[in-house]
Write a protein that holds these residues in place. Sequence first.
Motif: not given
Length: 721
Positions: A362-382
């Motif tokens: 964001v505007e040249g700065k690296s920002e990290t945030k954490r999200i909580t979730t009941r479920s996760i789907i990995i759809a990262t392709g090939a």
Amino acid sequence: MSLKKLLLLLIIVALFISAFVFNLTQYLSLDVLKEKQQQLNQLFVDYPFQVFAVYFVIYVASTALSLPGATILTLGAGAIFGLGWGLLLASFAASLGAFLAFLSARFILHDWVQEKFGERLTAINRGMERDGAFYLLSLRLVPLFPFFVINLVMGLTKIKAWTFYWVSQVGMLLGTAVYVNAGTQLAQISSLGDVVSADLIGAFVLLGIFPLIAKAVLAFLKRRKAFKGYKKPKSFDNNLVVIGAGSAGLVSAYIASAVKAKVTLIEKHKMGGDCLNTGCVPSKALLHVAELAHNARNASSAGVHVGEVSVDFKQVMQQVKSVIKDIEPHDSVERYTNLGVNVEQGDARIVSPWEVEVTSNVEGKSETKRITTRSIIIATGAKPLVPNFEGLNKVDYLTSDTLWELDELPKRLLVLGGGPIGCELSQAFQRLGSQVTQVEMAERLMGPEDADTVDLLTRRLTAEGIDIRLNHKALRFEQHNGESVLIAEHTVDKESEEVQLPFDKVLIALGRQPNISGFGLEELGVQTNKTVSTNELLQTNFPNIYACGDVAGPYQLTHVASHQAWYASVNALFDPFKTFRADYSVIPWVTYTSPQVANLGLTEQQAKKADKPYEVTEYDIGELDRAIADDSAYGRVKVLTKPGKDELLGVNIVGPQAGELLAEYVLAMKHGIGLNKILGTIHSYPTLAEANKYVAGEWKRANAPQKLLTWVEKFHRWRRG
């Protein structure tokens, strides 16, 4: 039905009928048992081994033939031999007799049932292979289900024989013990109702539910083991987090938002994934332009003279990018935000089964945030597979990802790989004006396809000027006097020699490999084996983490990714209340060369490998009126059916618009529609779709009832006088 099966069936039927004809079943009644008890007891005292053996054989035979009276025989075992020996005899005799009935049903009818109803039984077969022991144990523990019916029905499924035997041995033990024990007090029994009360039946029913409860408990323990060491949040920011905004990810997020779940979609690069930006869309746009150039060059044969055809490659690539831009809004951040999806652009990393970190710039700065979730789907392709060839780092090579940055048409293009991507792009660049050399290490292109299919395609590609080098294994890349050269090993009749293939650009088209690194999967312990390992629900070894699309396999097709996404998202949102097992029974796939190659179901070589009986029917597209009118009369429709039946096993089409023609068969195969109904359907004239009706007509002619037609001929002769 084979002679052996018919003979066994006749023997069983004869023995069964004989038991009633000779009134042998009269001895399998409670009154006769009580009347003869003292005599039987005395015989056992006088001849213990002989009586035990004869009784055992009678019990086994009665159970194997499914004769009524197993309950009486069990009571008799207790009355004659006592609790200990009676239980031993009845338990093993009942299990052995049940096993023989099971084997008989399997030998005589299993193949016929599976062949006739195989597709409808697919889910049942998978369930029996997976959970057959649990369900059989439940049925054995509940006396409400007739044992002989269980024996016969189980023989028609794919449950393992040994599993059937030991589960039956264990499952029937308690019920057998109840009746054997009652038999020791035979004098006090006036009817079978005295043995089993309503309370006892209720207890058995509860006991029968126990295996299913045990299964649920095992699943619960498995979940606890998977989550061991991680602290589950008390509440969640999301119902679902989807990593990757390609076809699988977009559909997953769309479905979640449609059912009013709170969903976050994370993409680190471009929305739409490979399909929109570097795969399906740009490649088909390029093929379209290449076909325009090809048709223009060949228009003079039809009387249309356009002069010399030249290709402005920069404009071609601009057209490709324009097509991408026109489709982009369908997959855009704005559209999905309006649908209710929270779209995050950045790098995703799974840090716990319920937490995902998103790192964005964001505007040249690296920002990290954490999200909580009941479920996760990995759809990262090939991504494109690029082997570590010697000297490749010194060559400016292309892949299906980087190809689209070209702004100058290569004079000599070497395409490494003979699969669908390699064939499509070879033809496109040849038609645009490159001299293409296509290198394949196998003895033919398109390995999974049938040999006749490949022959039709290869002849067309060769006719257009592509230099196809089969049995050429790429070894290394070298520079010779400033010229790039591929050194390949050419094998003919087991004799090999090195050959030099010069080029200006090389395209590596050797397949794709799943994107499984860099998302925290290894650190978390998500199991992978080339792809992310999933079960039929598309769950990973963490029950709330799912995977779909190219990263999960088994098919690297956009429409399969979308298909899987439905299952993954619905299961992720509604498990354990409702789940669905992914269905791959009807999967079409198309290679968009000219002619197109379209497939559904089994190919011939797959049917042969599986030793599955089939019948082949073909129709030559060269005979189709519309194809002749369009100057595209090349190819054929090939249909695989069950021998003598119109039920579809597979379809292969080589020809113009083969992918469009295949749609009718996808519908037919999905809903059990056979060739007879396709033949009886009106198809517009003149259309390419008539080929589907004509191949059905070819099948009908080949399967005409000749004996009936002979009598019909005689009927007409009689009417003529």
